[in-house]
Design an enzyme around this catalytic site. Structure first.
Site: not given
Ligand code: ARG
Ligand code: ASP
Length: 687
Positions: A84, A221, A622
């Site tokens: 991502h 990921d 991330s």
């Molecule tokens: N929750 C994670 C973050 O805050 C991953 C986001 C990307 N993945 C998704 N399915 N949208 O960035």
């Molecule tokens: N998914 C988040 C990021 O893209 C990480 C988090 O918020 O724990 O940095």
């Protein structure tokens, strides 16, 4: 017996310096934590983690782009981060013929690696506390404006002295602890970074938004890049003559795997937290801001979902928009619930009471009440501002109209903007969103905050629906041909979409911004005092600064958790779980056939995929390396569990968990799916 035990554990708890596993620590101060880390299993020294004089782990960690982390895993510049985090670059190389997002991408040799314009990675060269230098010339009694100017002049000088464009050296001075401390960060910024590999999205984004922020998780990921340098190993613009960057340090990879209780260490760039704010602000987040924003987004997501499930074309158009709306929506739900569950407001109130008593007669007397007054002045306006962002600016027609207008005004071409807008625009979604957002605005924004223009529109049309019909019937921005034919900014004057955008912007500038600006400045001063007060109030407590995208260390252990009464989540997931979720009819769970075939051969049930740990992380972490007790790479951090997302405000070691990709799943996918195991030749394996 029982009593004696309770007494003993209370005694032990009181002796513990910081709450277990909470904290995002500054690498240059790691010597203050290393004893605790070693007691918890870490086998390296402070110098191994951060050193200016010798190669240390910090030399293998980068800020990737503007908001993720990455790590080096070979002496030829090979870099790992999340799928991502690489997503937009992978997307830019994709076309109908080469859909790398869908099918994945694997360079089979260096010539096939793909350059990425605009992508940089930043290595921390060194960091130093510069508080005295930054405040040199500041005298008590100076006004805040005078202080600001002292800070600016001194910081600019420090930055200038450390900047060297030829060597790619860039510097920032960052305020930590709300401006009670200043640090200089000097980076080497590399700007030739090429895409080496990415799994298909059905692996790299497996589970999609259904599984986002959740456990059990099975997302592969990751994506792989390579950093290039000029012949002297210095940063350079892209050139075919550049050579792979030789890092001072790279991570060895451990294939031993993880077990519950194992020491884990995350080295990365957390973006933003607010652990030291007073109870009123926590109450605002949990009781007003989060619930109202969640409600607005629920409406938008429902509207999108309705049309997406009715049409494959619309599903594709809105999948990325839907994902970004859903990401914060889910996070806020965990945050709000977590704050309630932890009773953070009550515990902050109790703390503030003790603080007040202690502060009597000191320079901190009255500071909590002062903060409360500023928040009371700020938050109603701030909530209106959140409605401006979440309910007004999310109407696609408006933001498009304004973007076209700015291009016309600047005399720059509009074609690319027009293409990308209409490619993913479905007007019925926007119209329904308009009605939902303006209705919520009318219902929930207090009368005294509503722009007069908004009231006039409602009076004129009698209903939001009638207003909507008129807007979408008369704005030229719904008509691609007409927008493409525009030659001068004068032609859009009077368009109802422009008129609406401008009316809300004028309202924001006149009614909201001055209050937000004034209270923001007051908060900066008051929070600086309160932060220093908290540090003086508890001199024995170890404080870590709130996250601000600077390099930090979080350590903890592999651990499951109980998400709700009667249930317990194990900390590791495997390929077996992917097969259990596999469903060709559900987009998020439709795995590539090759994965089914590999699984069908047998022997892969136990293939590890992801694991949970107690590291204190946030957005920006991330892509961060997850390291074991020997300093070897065991995973790549990519998410947290939603029940623990209040960790940006209050950390609960029982529930807050970060989610990492098990490095062995990366190796498995590179080998079995990408057939790119040639990459292993340049990696180093610890075991
Ligand atoms: N929750 C994670 C973050 O805050 C991953 C986001 C990307 N993945 C998704 N399915 N949208 O960035
Ligand atoms: N998914 C988040 C990021 O893209 C990480 C988090 O918020 O724990 O940095």
């Amino acid at each position: 017996m029982k009593k004696a035990f309770l007494f003993l554990s209370a005694l032990l708890a009181a002796a513990l310096p910081a709450m277990a596993d909470e904290g995002m620590w500054l690498p240059s101060l790691i010597s203050q934590r290393i004893g605790d880390m070693q007691a918890k299993g870490f086998r390296l020294t402070a110098e191994d983690v951060y050193s200016v004089n010798q190669a240390s782990l910090k030399d293998a960690v980068v800020l990737f782009g503007g908001g993720c982390t990455g790590e080096l895993v070979s002496d030829e510049g090979l870099l790992l981060t999340n799928h991502h985090c690489g997503y937009s670059y992978i997307q830019r190389h994709s076309s109908v013929e080469h859909d790398y997002l869908k099918d994945g991408f694997w360079a089979m040799n260096r010539d096939e690696e793909l350059p990425n314009k605009g992508l940089t990675v930043s290595f921390l060269d060194h960091m130093d506390e510069v508080t005295d230098l930054v405040l040199k010339g500041y005298e008590p009694g100076m006004t805040e404006a005078q202080r600001d100017s002292v800070v600016k002049v001194n910081s600019d000088r420090l930055v200038r002295e450390s900047t060297d464009p030829d060597k790619g050296l860039k510097a920032n001075v960052e305020a930590l602890f709300y401006g009670n401390r200043y640090y200089l960060f000097v980076f080497r910024v590399y700007r030739d970074v090429r895409l080496v590999g990415a799994p298909p999205s059905s692996i790299g984004k497996f589970g999609g938004d259904t599984d986002n922020w959740m456990w059990p998780r099975h997302t592969g990921d990751f994506s792989i890049f390579r950093v290039y340098a000029d012949k002297d190993n210095n940063p350079a613009d892209y050139s075919p003559d550049n050579v792979p960057y030789r890092p001072r340090k790279f991570f060895k990879i451990s294939r031993k795997g993880v077990q519950e209780g194992d020491f884990t260490f995350v080295y990365g760039c957390p973006g933003s937290t607010q652990e030291y704010v007073m109870s009123d602000q926590v109450r605002y987040v949990a009781e007003q801001s989060d619930p109202q924003k969640i409600a607005l987004r629920t409406q938008r997501l429902d509207i999108q979902k309705k049309y997406m499930s009715a049409s494959q074309a619309v599903r594709i158009q809105y999948s990325s928009k839907n994902a970004s709306v859903a990401n914060a929506w889910k996070k806020w739900q965990g945050e709000e619930k977590g704050i309630r569950r932890m009773r953070t407001v009550a515990s902050k109130l109790a703390y503030e009471q003790r603080f007040r008593e202690w502060a009597r007669g000191t320079r901190y007397e009255g500071i909590v009440d002062e903060l409360g007054e500023i928040y009371a002045r700020r938050n109603p306006t701030y909530l209106a501002y959140e409605y401006y962002n979440e309910a007004v600016r999310t109407i696609e027609l408006l933001s498009f109209a304004s973007a076209v207008q700015s291009r016309l005004r600047a005399g720059t071409p509009t074609e690319d903007l027009i293409d990308s807008f209409y490619k993913d625009y479905y007007q019925p979604i926007d119209e329904e969103t308009f009605v939902a957002m303006m209705t919520s605005f009318d219902r929930n924004v207090p009368e005294r905050f509503k722009p007069d223009w908004f009231r006039e529109q409602l009076a004129k049309y009698g209903s939001v629906a009638a207003w909507k019909d008129d807007l979408y019937a008369h704005s030229l921005f719904i008509d691609r041909e007409k927008v493409a034919a525009l030659r001068s900014v004068d032609e859009v004057a009077g368009d109802p979409a422009i008129e609406m955008y401008d009316a809300f912007l004028a309202w924001y500038r006149k009614d909201l911004y001055p209050v937000i600006q004034e209270t923001g400045a007051a908060l900066r001063v008051a929070n600086r005092t309160y932060m220093q007060g908290q540090m003086d109030f508890e001199p024995q407590r170890d404080f870590y600064p709130d996250a601000n995208l600077t390099l930090r260390i979080a350590y903890g252990q592999v651990k499951g958790y109980s998400p709700y009464d009667g249930a317990y989540y194990y900390p590791v997931s495997t390929l077996k779980g992917i097969i259990e979720k596999d469903n060709p009819d559900i987009f998020d769970y439709n795995i590539p056939q090759v994965l089914r075939d590999i699984y069908a051969q047998g022997g892969h049930d136990g293939q590890p995929v992801c694991f949970l740990a107690t590291n204190h992380t946030t957005g920006g972490n991330s892509g961060s390396p997850v390291i074991n007790a020997d300093g070897d790479l065991i995973g790549i951090n990519f998410d947290r569990v939603w029940e623990g997302t209040m960790s940006d405000i209050a950390f609960n070691p029982d529930i807050c968990r970060n989610i990492s990709l098990d490095i062995r799943y990366l190796l498995f996918v590179v080998d079995q799916v990408g057939h790119a195991s040639y990459l292993f030749d340049e990696m180093s394996f610890a075991d």
